[in-house]
Design a protein around this motif. Structure first.
Motif, PDB file in Angstrom:
ATOM      1  N   TRP A  44       0.866  -1.182   0.000  1.00 23.86           N
ATOM      2  CA  TRP A  44       0.000   0.000   0.000  1.00 23.86           C
ATOM      3  C   TRP A  44       0.898   1.225   0.000  1.00 23.86           C
ATOM      4  N   GLN A  45       0.995   1.880  -1.136  1.00 21.36           N
ATOM      5  CA  GLN A  45       1.748   3.128  -1.217  1.00 21.36           C
ATOM      6  C   GLN A  45       1.194   3.951  -2.349  1.00 21.36           C
ATOM      7  N   SER A  46       0.655   5.111  -2.030  1.00 17.59           N
ATOM      8  CA  SER A  46       0.057   5.945  -3.059  1.00 17.59           C
ATOM      9  C   SER A  46       1.094   6.310  -4.114  1.00 17.59           C
ATOM     10  N   GLY A  47       0.651   6.376  -5.354  1.00 16.85           N
ATOM     11  CA  GLY A  47       1.545   6.772  -6.434  1.00 16.85           C
ATOM     12  C   GLY A  47       2.122   5.610  -7.206  1.00 16.85           C
ATOM     13  N   HIS A  48       2.196   4.433  -6.618  1.00 21.75           N
ATOM     14  CA  HIS A  48       2.739   3.289  -7.329  1.00 21.75           C
ATOM     15  C   HIS A  48       1.685   2.696  -8.263  1.00 21.75           C
ATOM     16  N   LYS A  49       2.131   1.895  -9.218  1.00 25.04           N
ATOM     17  CA  LYS A  49       1.215   1.275 -10.161  1.00 25.04           C
ATOM     18  C   LYS A  49       0.157   0.476  -9.404  1.00 25.04           C
ATOM     19  N   ASN A  50      -1.105   0.651  -9.791  1.00 24.63           N
ATOM     20  CA  ASN A  50      -2.239  -0.035  -9.174  1.00 24.63           C
ATOM     21  C   ASN A  50      -2.423   0.342  -7.705  1.00 24.63           C
ATOM     22  N   ALA A  51      -1.922   1.502  -7.294  1.00 23.95           N
ATOM     23  CA  ALA A  51      -2.115   1.957  -5.914  1.00 23.95           C
ATOM     24  C   ALA A  51      -3.605   2.152  -5.647  1.00 23.95           C
ATOM     25  N   ALA A 109      -5.051   4.337  -3.716  1.00 25.04           N
ATOM     26  CA  ALA A 109      -5.459   5.727  -3.514  1.00 25.04           C
ATOM     27  C   ALA A 109      -4.303   6.648  -3.875  1.00 25.04           C
ATOM     28  N   TRP A 110      -4.649   7.899  -4.139  1.00 22.54           N
ATOM     29  CA  TRP A 110      -3.665   8.929  -4.488  1.00 22.54           C
ATOM     30  C   TRP A 110      -4.095  10.209  -3.805  1.00 22.54           C
ATOM     31  N   LEU A 111      -3.142  11.072  -3.426  1.00 29.32           N
ATOM     32  CA  LEU A 111      -3.446  12.214  -2.575  1.00 29.32           C
ATOM     33  C   LEU A 111      -3.091  13.556  -3.217  1.00 29.32           C
ATOM     34  N   LEU A 112      -3.949  14.536  -2.960  1.00 26.80           N
ATOM     35  CA  LEU A 112      -3.689  15.925  -3.332  1.00 26.80           C
ATOM     36  C   LEU A 112      -4.038  16.806  -2.140  1.00 26.80           C
ATOM     37  N   LEU A 113      -3.082  17.605  -1.676  1.00 28.06           N
ATOM     38  CA  LEU A 113      -3.359  18.571  -0.626  1.00 28.06           C
ATOM     39  C   LEU A 113      -3.782  19.884  -1.268  1.00 28.06           C
ATOM     40  N   ARG A 114      -5.010  20.285  -0.985  1.00 29.63           N
ATOM     41  CA  ARG A 114      -5.496  21.597  -1.409  1.00 29.63           C
ATOM     42  C   ARG A 114      -5.260  22.536  -0.239  1.00 29.63           C
ATOM     43  N   THR A 115      -4.338  23.473  -0.421  1.00 26.65           N
ATOM     44  CA  THR A 115      -3.891  24.283   0.704  1.00 26.65           C
ATOM     45  C   THR A 115      -3.779  25.746   0.307  1.00 26.65           C
ATOM     46  N   ARG A 116      -3.629  26.605   1.293  1.00 26.38           N
ATOM     47  CA  ARG A 116      -3.507  28.033   1.027  1.00 26.38           C
ATOM     48  C   ARG A 116      -2.251  28.345   0.241  1.00 26.38           C
ATOM     49  N   ASN A 117      -1.112  27.820   0.679  1.00 25.15           N
ATOM     50  CA  ASN A 117       0.159  28.056   0.002  1.00 25.15           C
ATOM     51  C   ASN A 117       0.962  26.755   0.028  1.00 25.15           C
ATOM     52  N   ALA A 118       1.190  26.197  -1.140  1.00 25.76           N
ATOM     53  CA  ALA A 118       1.832  24.885  -1.223  1.00 25.76           C
ATOM     54  C   ALA A 118       3.240  24.887  -0.650  1.00 25.76           C
ATOM     55  N   PHE A 119       3.972  25.984  -0.805  1.00 27.81           N
ATOM     56  CA  PHE A 119       5.349  26.033  -0.316  1.00 27.81           C
ATOM     57  C   PHE A 119       5.382  26.087   1.205  1.00 27.81           C
ATOM     58  N   ASP A 120       4.483  26.885   1.793  1.00 30.58           N
ATOM     59  CA  ASP A 120       4.399  26.928   3.253  1.00 30.58           C
ATOM     60  C   ASP A 120       4.002  25.558   3.807  1.00 30.58           C
ATOM     61  N   ALA A 121       3.049  24.915   3.132  1.00 33.13           N
ATOM     62  CA  ALA A 121       2.607  23.594   3.578  1.00 33.13           C
ATOM     63  C   ALA A 121       3.732  22.569   3.458  1.00 33.13           C
ATOM     64  N   ASN A 170      11.541   7.156  -4.659  1.00 34.35           N
ATOM     65  CA  ASN A 170      12.149   6.319  -5.701  1.00 34.35           C
ATOM     66  C   ASN A 170      11.592   6.642  -7.085  1.00 34.35           C
ATOM     67  N   GLY A 171      11.352   7.928  -7.331  1.00 37.07           N
ATOM     68  CA  GLY A 171      10.881   8.368  -8.634  1.00 37.07           C
ATOM     69  C   GLY A 171       9.383   8.315  -8.827  1.00 37.07           C
ATOM     70  N   HIS A 172       8.632   7.730  -7.884  1.00 42.08           N
ATOM     71  CA  HIS A 172       7.183   7.643  -7.983  1.00 42.08           C
ATOM     72  C   HIS A 172       6.543   8.850  -7.301  1.00 42.08           C
ATOM     73  N   VAL A 173       5.545   9.451  -7.958  1.00 39.52           N
ATOM     74  CA  VAL A 173       4.811  10.559  -7.355  1.00 39.52           C
ATOM     75  C   VAL A 173       3.822   9.994  -6.345  1.00 39.52           C
ATOM     76  N   LEU A 174       3.969  10.391  -5.075  1.00 40.55           N
ATOM     77  CA  LEU A 174       3.095   9.911  -4.011  1.00 40.55           C
ATOM     78  C   LEU A 174       1.939  10.862  -3.744  1.00 40.55           C
ATOM     79  N   ALA A 175       2.183  12.160  -3.906  1.00 37.47           N
ATOM     80  CA  ALA A 175       1.160  13.164  -3.612  1.00 37.47           C
ATOM     81  C   ALA A 175       1.579  14.484  -4.227  1.00 37.47           C
ATOM     82  N   ARG A 176       0.610  15.389  -4.347  1.00 36.33           N
ATOM     83  CA  ARG A 176       0.873  16.745  -4.824  1.00 36.33           C
ATOM     84  C   ARG A 176       0.266  17.738  -3.844  1.00 36.33           C
ATOM     85  N   LEU A 177       0.915  18.890  -3.722  1.00 36.86           N
ATOM     86  CA  LEU A 177       0.441  19.968  -2.854  1.00 36.86           C
ATOM     87  C   LEU A 177       0.147  21.159  -3.747  1.00 36.86           C
TER      88      LEU A 177
END
Length: 268
Positions: A140-147, A149-161, A193-200
């Protein structure tokens, strides 16, 4: 004296200390466990088995693999029903202290369970997340093939977060097994390891009347047919809140379940 109890070790399971900072699970605390199981079973094809966290908690299974947890929310707790991501950490007490030191909130825990220790928290903008020290669900690891779930943080400022989470979860440090962070298309990207796990992503508004616009961790569930799954959600009492195509060219649909928990369907 309140001594720390070491989590149990389980053969074949990875320790959270080996994947520090990575998303490792998603969970929903529902008003009615049976009704939630019926909804997500009809919409996403999940089956359920009893979990190890006691009565009122179940593990969603898809094709024989664990996908997510759904538990019964105590009726005395006046909190919003929401999908919550958990992040692997080496020491729950250290991570909880870091959250508080950086003006975040630790709402529950750290608490000891049979397989580890966890806590429920919120960042400075109010986005809710969890931390977990102990055994991890295999594969179970988001971002890997056939994961699952996948995560996106919707935040006020991505860099601060990113600074907040980086300091709490040891992102982009010299620690073995930690996650990397990069910048892409105005978003902060979490990688392992090169896999995208989440985005902010920036732009959320804390006081927005629309819950879709408030800071939150948006849990995405990949499905084979987004339109068919969205129709199943509507037929089962859910609400379609919006549709669009991501920067990566994938179709996604925002959904609210009958309890009001938000999640997103995305093309696999």
């Amino acid at each position: 004296m309140n001594e720390k109890t070491e989590p149990a070790t389980v053969p074949g399971m990875t320790s959270s200390a080996e994947m520090v900072g990575a998303p490792c699970w998603v969970s929903l605390m529902a008003r009615d466990l049976t009704e939630s199981q019926q909804f997500y079973g009809a919409v996403l094809g999940w089956e359920f088995r009893a979990g190890r966290l006691g009565d009122g908690f179940s593990v969603a299974m898809l094709d024989g693999a664990p996908v997510a947890g759904i538990g019964a929310l105590a009726r005395t707790l006046q909190v919003a029903v929401a999908w919550t991501p958990y992040f692997a950490i080496a020491d729950a007490d250290v991570a909880a202290a870091r959250i508080r030191e950086r003006s975040g909130t630790v709402a529950v825990g750290p608490l000891a369970f049979s397989l580890g220790r966890g806590a429920l928290a919120a960042d400075r903008d109010g986005a809710v997340f969890g931390i977990w020290e102990g055994a991890l669900i295999p594969d179970w690891q988001s971002g890997h093939k056939n994961a699952p779930a996948w995560l996106l943080l919707r935040t006020r400022n991505a860099f601060d977060a990113a600074i907040f989470y980086g300091e709490v979860l040891d992102w982009a440090t010299e620690r073995p097994g930690c996650c990397d962070v990069s910048y892409e298309n105005d978003e902060v990207v979490l990688l392992s390891n090169g896999h995208v796990l989440a985005r902010l992503s920036s732009g959320a508004q804390g006081a927005a009347p629309d819950p879709m616009a408030r800071p939150r961790w948006d849990v995405h569930f990949p499905v084979a047919d987004v339109d068919a799954t969205a129709r199943a959600a509507q037929d089962s009492g859910g609400t379609i809140l919006g549709r669009h195509t991501t920067r990566q060219g994938l179709e996604e649909v925002a959904v609210s379940d009958p309890d009001g928990a938000l999640f997103t369907l995305i093309a696999r």
